[in-house]
Scaffold this motif. Structure first.
Motif, PDB file in Angstrom:
ATOM      1  N   GLY A  49       4.729  51.351  58.468  1.00 65.79           N
ATOM      2  CA  GLY A  49       4.776  52.414  57.465  1.00 65.79           C
ATOM      3  C   GLY A  49       6.179  52.999  57.428  1.00 65.79           C
ATOM      4  O   GLY A  49       7.164  52.248  57.352  1.00 65.79           O
ATOM      5  N   ASP A  50       6.269  54.313  57.530  1.00 62.65           N
ATOM      6  CA  ASP A  50       7.605  54.928  57.495  1.00 62.65           C
ATOM      7  C   ASP A  50       8.173  55.123  58.899  1.00 62.65           C
ATOM      8  O   ASP A  50       9.168  55.815  59.086  1.00 62.65           O
ATOM      9  CB  ASP A  50       7.570  56.262  56.725  1.00 62.65           C
ATOM     10  CG  ASP A  50       6.518  57.210  57.277  1.00 62.65           C
ATOM     11  OD1 ASP A  50       5.876  56.880  58.306  1.00 62.65           O
ATOM     12  OD2 ASP A  50       6.348  58.289  56.683  1.00 62.65           O
ATOM     13  N   ARG A  51       7.533  54.494  59.877  1.00 60.96           N
ATOM     14  CA  ARG A  51       8.020  54.624  61.254  1.00 60.96           C
ATOM     15  C   ARG A  51       8.807  53.399  61.688  1.00 60.96           C
ATOM     16  O   ARG A  51       8.476  52.269  61.326  1.00 60.96           O
ATOM     17  CB  ARG A  51       6.841  54.812  62.227  1.00 60.96           C
ATOM     18  CG  ARG A  51       6.267  56.209  62.179  1.00 60.96           C
ATOM     19  CD  ARG A  51       4.883  56.241  62.786  1.00 60.96           C
ATOM     20  NE  ARG A  51       3.923  55.580  61.921  1.00 60.96           N
ATOM     21  CZ  ARG A  51       2.610  55.575  62.133  1.00 60.96           C
ATOM     22  NH1 ARG A  51       2.104  56.186  63.177  1.00 60.96           N
ATOM     23  NH2 ARG A  51       1.803  54.972  61.294  1.00 60.96           N
ATOM     24  N   LEU A  52       9.844  53.659  62.445  1.00 64.97           N
ATOM     25  CA  LEU A  52      10.642  52.575  63.020  1.00 64.97           C
ATOM     26  C   LEU A  52      10.663  52.833  64.527  1.00 64.97           C
ATOM     27  O   LEU A  52      11.291  53.791  64.995  1.00 64.97           O
ATOM     28  CB  LEU A  52      12.059  52.614  62.437  1.00 64.97           C
ATOM     29  CG  LEU A  52      12.911  51.381  62.667  1.00 64.97           C
ATOM     30  CD1 LEU A  52      12.306  50.139  62.015  1.00 64.97           C
ATOM     31  CD2 LEU A  52      14.318  51.605  62.132  1.00 64.97           C
ATOM     32  N   MET A  53       9.925  51.984  65.242  1.00 68.00           N
ATOM     33  CA  MET A  53       9.687  52.268  66.652  1.00 68.00           C
ATOM     34  C   MET A  53      10.374  51.244  67.529  1.00 68.00           C
ATOM     35  O   MET A  53      10.380  50.052  67.224  1.00 68.00           O
ATOM     36  CB  MET A  53       8.182  52.260  66.915  1.00 68.00           C
ATOM     37  CG  MET A  53       7.447  53.239  66.020  1.00 68.00           C
ATOM     38  SD  MET A  53       5.731  53.472  66.464  1.00 68.00           S
ATOM     39  CE  MET A  53       5.025  52.044  65.666  1.00 68.00           C
ATOM     40  N   LEU A  54      10.927  51.729  68.622  1.00 67.35           N
ATOM     41  CA  LEU A  54      11.620  50.849  69.553  1.00 67.35           C
ATOM     42  C   LEU A  54      10.854  50.852  70.871  1.00 67.35           C
ATOM     43  O   LEU A  54      10.501  51.922  71.383  1.00 67.35           O
ATOM     44  CB  LEU A  54      13.039  51.399  69.753  1.00 67.35           C
ATOM     45  CG  LEU A  54      14.022  50.555  70.526  1.00 67.35           C
ATOM     46  CD1 LEU A  54      14.331  49.267  69.772  1.00 67.35           C
ATOM     47  CD2 LEU A  54      15.314  51.345  70.739  1.00 67.35           C
ATOM     48  N   CYS A  55      10.572  49.652  71.390  1.00 62.70           N
ATOM     49  CA  CYS A  55       9.914  49.533  72.694  1.00 62.70           C
ATOM     50  C   CYS A  55      10.973  49.193  73.735  1.00 62.70           C
ATOM     51  O   CYS A  55      11.500  48.081  73.745  1.00 62.70           O
ATOM     52  CB  CYS A  55       8.862  48.440  72.677  1.00 62.70           C
ATOM     53  SG  CYS A  55       7.526  48.712  71.520  1.00 62.70           S
ATOM     54  N   ASP A  56      11.310  50.148  74.586  1.00 62.80           N
ATOM     55  CA  ASP A  56      12.362  50.050  75.604  1.00 62.80           C
ATOM     56  C   ASP A  56      13.720  49.783  74.944  1.00 62.80           C
ATOM     57  O   ASP A  56      13.795  49.495  73.745  1.00 62.80           O
ATOM     58  CB  ASP A  56      12.019  49.027  76.695  1.00 62.80           C
ATOM     59  CG  ASP A  56      10.913  49.568  77.625  1.00 62.80           C
ATOM     60  OD1 ASP A  56      10.583  50.756  77.531  1.00 62.80           O
ATOM     61  OD2 ASP A  56      10.392  48.783  78.442  1.00 62.80           O
TER      62      ASP A  56
END
Ligand SMILES: [Zn+2]
Length: 249
Positions: A49-56
């Motif tokens: 959606g409108d989220r940009l997520m970073l894992c570590d």
């Protein structure tokens, strides 16, 4: 959701816990100190959606342009550091937390993702500061709380909105957490170093790099079983060649 691995390359790590770049084709594993492990370092970017997520966040090494490697990897996708909305951390070992802060040309410490909310397990933060080197580098994250929004995670598990949930796992290191990211029926599983490579999900063995090897083995089995049943996409932070995989039942 779209999952994009942001590889920083291959590295060997020996008993000294120092990560040394490894170039397949020119470097030979046998030349590295005995007992060295060959690992990929790859944070993941998740567009949802409108989220940009970073894992570590990787090692925090500089890339070919002299910028932070993670910034270069984001730029290649057309993103700037300020576009990241969420930073999800599994634990704070230096190969996972090294990219949180960086030093600017004028010598100031800056946040790599200044506009993101950072989700950090508070017991891990406290443990990492107390424990320090060689697994942790406190300067990787000390002062972060003054530069960005941090949502401190406490307790054994939690849910953040509809998409995100986390759980204390505590096998690779005592205060490690794992993440699931859900979009409708699609589930991505980011197990950090509790599920670092595809081969650990297929073979049963106790690894010497886990604080509680028996528990880590049990968890891998449990995640593997549940992941097969529910069709999870596994995000393998240290896998060479298979950054993501859906396990076949
Ligand atoms: Zn690691």
């Amino acid at each position: 959701m779209t999952i994009i691995p942001l590889s920083e390359g291959e590295f060997t790590i020996g008993f000294d816990k120092i990560f040394v770049p490894f170039h397949s084709g020119t470097d030979v594993l046998e030349d590295r100190p005995r007992g060295s492990l060959l690992v990929e370092i790859q944070p993941f970017l998740i567009e949802l959606g409108d989220r940009l997520m970073l894992c570590d966040t990787g090692l925090g090494f500089k890339g070919t342009t002299g910028k932070q490697q993670i910034h270069e990897n984001l730029a290649r996708l057309g993103y700037g550091p300020e576009d990241v909305t969420h930073v999800l951390l599994s634990h704070l070992h230096k190969d996972h937390a090294g990219g949180l802060l960086f030093e600017t040309a004028s010598g100031f410490t800056a946040a790599s993702f200044p506009d993101a909310t950072h989700y950090i397990y508070r017991p891990e933060w406290d443990f990492a500061l107390e424990k320090g080197a060689p697994s942790y580098t406190p300067s990787d994250f000390e002062g972060l709380e003054n530069l960005v929004d941090i949502e401190w995670l406490q307790g054994e598990k939690g849910q953040i909105g509809e998409a995100l949930s986390w759980q204390h796992s505590g096998a690779h290191c005592p205060q490690h957490i794992i993440w699931t990211i859900q979009d409708g029926s699609e589930i991505a599983f980011f197990g950090g170093d509790e599920a670092p490579q595809l081969k650990q999900m297929k073979m049963r063995y106790v690894a010497r790099y886990d604080a509680d090897g028996e528990k880590a083995m049990r968890l891998r089995e449990q995640y593997g079983t549940q992941g097969r049943e529910e069709g999870w996409t596994f995000l393998f932070y240290h896998d060479i060649g298979a950054p993501t995989a859906v396990l076949k039942s």
